[in-house]
Motif scaffolding. Structure first.
Motif, PDB file in Angstrom:
ATOM      1  N   SER A 105     -25.836  -4.492   6.878  1.00 31.85           N
ATOM      2  CA  SER A 105     -25.470  -3.029   6.815  1.00 31.85           C
ATOM      3  C   SER A 105     -25.606  -2.891   5.103  1.00 31.85           C
ATOM      4  O   SER A 105     -26.266  -2.074   4.736  1.00 31.85           O
ATOM      5  N   HIS A 106     -24.582  -3.390   4.603  1.00 37.92           N
ATOM      6  CA  HIS A 106     -24.098  -3.063   3.415  1.00 37.92           C
ATOM      7  C   HIS A 106     -25.303  -3.488   2.124  1.00 37.92           C
ATOM      8  O   HIS A 106     -25.850  -3.009   1.297  1.00 37.92           O
ATOM      9  N   TYR A 107     -25.732  -4.788   2.433  1.00 33.26           N
ATOM     10  CA  TYR A 107     -26.652  -5.551   1.481  1.00 33.26           C
ATOM     11  C   TYR A 107     -28.059  -5.545   1.861  1.00 33.26           C
ATOM     12  O   TYR A 107     -29.053  -5.293   1.072  1.00 33.26           O
ATOM     13  N   GLY A 108     -28.279  -5.380   3.251  1.00 36.41           N
ATOM     14  CA  GLY A 108     -29.813  -5.184   3.725  1.00 36.41           C
ATOM     15  C   GLY A 108     -30.186  -3.845   3.778  1.00 36.41           C
ATOM     16  O   GLY A 108     -31.042  -3.243   3.025  1.00 36.41           O
ATOM     17  N   LEU A 109     -29.691  -3.301   4.677  1.00 36.48           N
ATOM     18  CA  LEU A 109     -30.216  -1.747   4.750  1.00 36.48           C
ATOM     19  C   LEU A 109     -29.628  -0.797   3.658  1.00 36.48           C
ATOM     20  O   LEU A 109     -30.350  -0.032   3.547  1.00 36.48           O
ATOM     21  N   GLY A 110     -28.585  -1.309   2.930  1.00 38.68           N
ATOM     22  CA  GLY A 110     -28.106  -0.462   1.854  1.00 38.68           C
ATOM     23  C   GLY A 110     -28.919  -0.667   0.860  1.00 38.68           C
ATOM     24  O   GLY A 110     -29.277   0.381  -0.404  1.00 38.68           O
ATOM     25  N   VAL A 112     -32.200  -0.151   1.159  1.00 36.50           N
ATOM     26  CA  VAL A 112     -33.135   0.752   1.493  1.00 36.50           C
ATOM     27  C   VAL A 112     -32.584   2.062   1.489  1.00 36.50           C
ATOM     28  O   VAL A 112     -32.841   3.333   1.086  1.00 36.50           O
ATOM     29  N   TRP A 113     -31.411   2.383   2.143  1.00 32.53           N
ATOM     30  CA  TRP A 113     -30.609   3.568   2.138  1.00 32.53           C
ATOM     31  C   TRP A 113     -29.247   3.480   1.908  1.00 32.53           C
ATOM     32  O   TRP A 113     -28.366   2.643   2.077  1.00 32.53           O
ATOM     33  N   PRO A 114     -29.129   3.948   0.624  1.00 32.10           N
ATOM     34  CA  PRO A 114     -27.991   3.871  -0.023  1.00 32.10           C
ATOM     35  C   PRO A 114     -26.446   4.278   0.768  1.00 32.10           C
ATOM     36  O   PRO A 114     -25.481   3.892   0.227  1.00 32.10           O
ATOM     37  N   GLU A 115     -26.917   5.167   1.516  1.00 29.50           N
ATOM     38  CA  GLU A 115     -25.515   5.766   2.281  1.00 29.50           C
ATOM     39  C   GLU A 115     -24.858   4.446   3.362  1.00 29.50           C
ATOM     40  O   GLU A 115     -23.769   4.534   3.539  1.00 29.50           O
ATOM     41  N   PHE A 116     -25.799   3.212   3.313  1.00 25.58           N
ATOM     42  CA  PHE A 116     -25.135   2.135   4.108  1.00 25.58           C
ATOM     43  C   PHE A 116     -24.268   1.444   3.107  1.00 25.58           C
ATOM     44  O   PHE A 116     -23.689   0.303   3.467  1.00 25.58           O
ATOM     45  N   GLN A 117     -24.005   1.752   2.006  1.00 25.07           N
ATOM     46  CA  GLN A 117     -23.211   1.048   0.826  1.00 25.07           C
ATOM     47  C   GLN A 117     -21.860   1.851   0.792  1.00 25.07           C
ATOM     48  O   GLN A 117     -21.175   1.392  -0.325  1.00 25.07           O
ATOM     49  N   PRO A 119     -17.944   3.199   2.006  1.00 24.37           N
ATOM     50  CA  PRO A 119     -16.697   2.756   2.666  1.00 24.37           C
ATOM     51  C   PRO A 119     -16.887   3.086   3.880  1.00 24.37           C
ATOM     52  O   PRO A 119     -16.513   2.352   4.839  1.00 24.37           O
ATOM     53  N   LEU A 120     -17.435   4.235   4.297  1.00 22.83           N
ATOM     54  CA  LEU A 120     -17.677   4.704   5.787  1.00 22.83           C
ATOM     55  C   LEU A 120     -18.560   3.870   6.440  1.00 22.83           C
ATOM     56  O   LEU A 120     -18.129   3.162   7.547  1.00 22.83           O
ATOM     57  N   ALA A 121     -19.651   3.448   5.844  1.00 21.85           N
ATOM     58  CA  ALA A 121     -20.664   2.464   6.513  1.00 21.85           C
ATOM     59  C   ALA A 121     -19.997   1.098   6.747  1.00 21.85           C
ATOM     60  O   ALA A 121     -20.464   0.508   7.593  1.00 21.85           O
ATOM     61  N   ASP A 122     -19.203   0.667   5.472  1.00 21.93           N
ATOM     62  CA  ASP A 122     -18.833  -0.716   5.696  1.00 21.93           C
ATOM     63  C   ASP A 122     -17.719  -0.849   6.823  1.00 21.93           C
ATOM     64  O   ASP A 122     -17.765  -1.696   7.698  1.00 21.93           O
ATOM     65  N   ASN A 123     -16.910   0.477   7.107  1.00 21.21           N
ATOM     66  CA  ASN A 123     -16.032   0.373   8.172  1.00 21.21           C
ATOM     67  C   ASN A 123     -16.658   0.423   9.538  1.00 21.21           C
ATOM     68  O   ASN A 123     -16.257  -0.469  10.522  1.00 21.21           O
ATOM     69  N   ILE A 124     -17.758   1.161   9.412  1.00 24.46           N
ATOM     70  CA  ILE A 124     -18.465   1.386  10.847  1.00 24.46           C
ATOM     71  C   ILE A 124     -19.199  -0.320  11.253  1.00 24.46           C
ATOM     72  O   ILE A 124     -18.970  -0.624  12.115  1.00 24.46           O
ATOM     73  N   SER A 125     -19.881  -0.633  10.161  1.00 22.43           N
ATOM     74  CA  SER A 125     -20.507  -1.659  10.428  1.00 22.43           C
ATOM     75  C   SER A 125     -19.761  -3.051  10.421  1.00 22.43           C
ATOM     76  O   SER A 125     -19.705  -3.847  11.502  1.00 22.43           O
ATOM     77  N   GLY A 126     -18.520  -3.229   9.572  1.00 27.74           N
ATOM     78  CA  GLY A 126     -17.906  -4.376   9.832  1.00 27.74           C
ATOM     79  C   GLY A 126     -16.624  -4.203  10.526  1.00 27.74           C
ATOM     80  O   GLY A 126     -16.485  -5.216  11.346  1.00 27.74           O
ATOM     81  N   GLN A 127     -15.904  -2.934  10.594  1.00 28.41           N
ATOM     82  CA  GLN A 127     -14.651  -3.184  11.403  1.00 28.41           C
ATOM     83  C   GLN A 127     -14.973  -2.707  12.824  1.00 28.41           C
ATOM     84  O   GLN A 127     -14.432  -3.244  13.869  1.00 28.41           O
ATOM     85  N   PHE A 128     -15.991  -1.864  13.284  1.00 28.41           N
ATOM     86  CA  PHE A 128     -16.370  -1.608  14.523  1.00 28.41           C
ATOM     87  C   PHE A 128     -17.204  -2.199  15.154  1.00 28.41           C
ATOM     88  O   PHE A 128     -17.074  -2.740  16.313  1.00 28.41           O
ATOM     89  N   VAL A 129     -18.781  -2.530  14.713  1.00 29.72           N
ATOM     90  CA  VAL A 129     -19.565  -3.136  15.209  1.00 29.72           C
ATOM     91  C   VAL A 129     -19.344  -4.529  15.317  1.00 29.72           C
ATOM     92  O   VAL A 129     -19.241  -5.409  16.367  1.00 29.72           O
ATOM     93  N   GLY A 130     -18.900  -4.948  14.032  1.00 30.64           N
ATOM     94  CA  GLY A 130     -18.725  -6.626  13.881  1.00 30.64           C
ATOM     95  C   GLY A 130     -17.449  -6.986  14.743  1.00 30.64           C
ATOM     96  O   GLY A 130     -17.448  -8.021  15.490  1.00 30.64           O
TER      97      GLY A 130
END
Length: 187
Positions: A105-110, A112-117, A119-130
């Motif tokens: 999420s952070h380094y790959g999709l981020g 292309v789309w800076p919204e993935f970098q 803190p909210l996106a990091d929490n969703i991808s790391g804390q919830f999905v992961g």
């Protein structure tokens, strides 16, 4: 199905539900600790993956203690050092799953789309999905490899007569089958 199979299946399912409930409670507490520490470290300027690693190691220690002494307390605990080591090794795999979700999420999709970098996106991808995917792996692996199926027998219920060794030759009353330790089979 024969009538005697249904109670055994109900008992197994009930034991599995109890284990899942306790595992979920311990996991929720560890998750809250992980989430709080992760966000504090992010706010202090720590790098994303380092912050996640630190928060996960601390939460894992809490989870080990909760699972060993509550979730699977009815299982044998003869080799605590082996259990602790195996728990952390398998948790490292779970951490890898969470870090992979965060990195994608952070380094790959981020890129292309800076919204993935954010803190909210990091929490969703790391804390919830992961965490969700890692938790499925953790429950299965802890139950199978860390806490095994050695069962500690239930203590004798108070008020029940205990047959002494002096009367061992007398036949036991046939009113109830002898109790055996409950074991939860591996899945």
């Amino acid at each position: 199905m024969p009538a005697e199979i249904l109670p055994a299946l109900r008992a197994r399912f009930g034991a599995l539900v109890r284990e899942l409930s306790k595992f979920g409670t311990v996991g929720s507490i560890a998750f809250a600790i992980d989430l709080a520490i992760f966000n504090v470290l992010l706010q202090t300027g720590s790098e994303t993956l380092i912050a996640k690693t630190i928060s996960t190691v601390i939460a894992t220690t809490v989870a080990f203690l909760g699972n060993r002494f509550w979730t699977w307390r009815h299982r044998g605990h003869a080799h605590m050092a082996r259990q602790y080591t195996m728990f952390f090794l398998l948790n490292a795999v779970g951490l890898g799953i969470g870090l992979a979700c965060l990195a994608i999420s952070h380094y790959g999709l981020g890129q292309v789309w800076p919204e993935f970098q954010t803190p909210l996106a990091d929490n969703i991808s790391g804390q919830f999905v992961g965490t969700a995917v890692g938790t499925l792996f953790r429950f299965w692996s802890y139950r199978r490899f860390v806490f095994g199926d050695t069962v500690v027998p239930d203590p004798i219920e108070p008020g029940l007569p205990v047959q002494s060794h002096l009367h061992a030759s007398a036949p036991a009353p046939q009113s109830a089958p002898p109790s055996t330790p409950r074991a939860v089979p591996r899945m």
